[in-house]
Write an enzyme that holds these catalytic residues in place. Sequence first.
Site, PDB file in Angstrom:
ATOM      1  NE  ARG A  16      30.382  49.165  36.119  1.00 42.09           N
ATOM      2  CZ  ARG A  16      31.081  49.100  34.801  1.00 42.09           C
ATOM      3  NH1 ARG A  16      32.543  49.096  35.001  1.00 42.09           N
ATOM      4  NH2 ARG A  16      30.506  48.852  33.752  1.00 42.09           N
ATOM      5  CG  HIS A  70      41.890  31.602  36.576  1.00 43.54           C
ATOM      6  ND1 HIS A  70      40.945  30.870  37.629  1.00 43.54           N
ATOM      7  CD2 HIS A  70      41.989  30.600  35.509  1.00 43.54           C
ATOM      8  CE1 HIS A  70      40.676  29.889  37.163  1.00 43.54           C
ATOM      9  NE2 HIS A  70      41.119  29.459  35.924  1.00 43.54           N
TER      10      HIS A  70
END
Length: 182
Positions: A128, A60
Amino acid sequence: MTFLRNLLYRLRGEVSTDSLIKLGLKVGKNFRRNEHCIIDQSHCWLIEIGDDVTLAPRVHILAHDASMWQKCGYTKIAPVHIGNNVFIGAGSIIMPGITIGNNSIIGAGSIVTHDVEEGSVVAGNPARKLKDYHDFINENEEYIKRKPCYGEEYTLRNPSFSEVQKQEQKETVEKNNFGYVR
């Protein structure tokens, strides 16, 4: 081929890449969009995707955040920039206002809430940095020398891919923890 691809998108209830481009989406060369990817149709002109970018299934990319609509009557919008030579793993979500630098990999299932610097491998929720892109590639190039590797004949792209080949691949990959396929 474009007609068939657009028909497939319509059958799945998705908006085709060509339709999004007509609405203002910018896409570079060699763009690959796998099934069930959602590129924010309502603000696609705020999204720019570079060359050699792959979106794995169910990615998305959002350029709007409607969380305050009910209370404030406004939807927040922000541009999304995806650089060149980027892979975005299955089920990842790219939030509005994000820039993903060139030569980056986004791990499957990641939610990208901060910019990704060029040459990074990131993963997680929130995503991260795990390692440098070139370190990741070099590490896998070394594994390719030692781990089982299979050609296209060991994929579903080969109409005669047999149950014997599947079993052989399964046993070898399990024995070696992982392998590679073209």
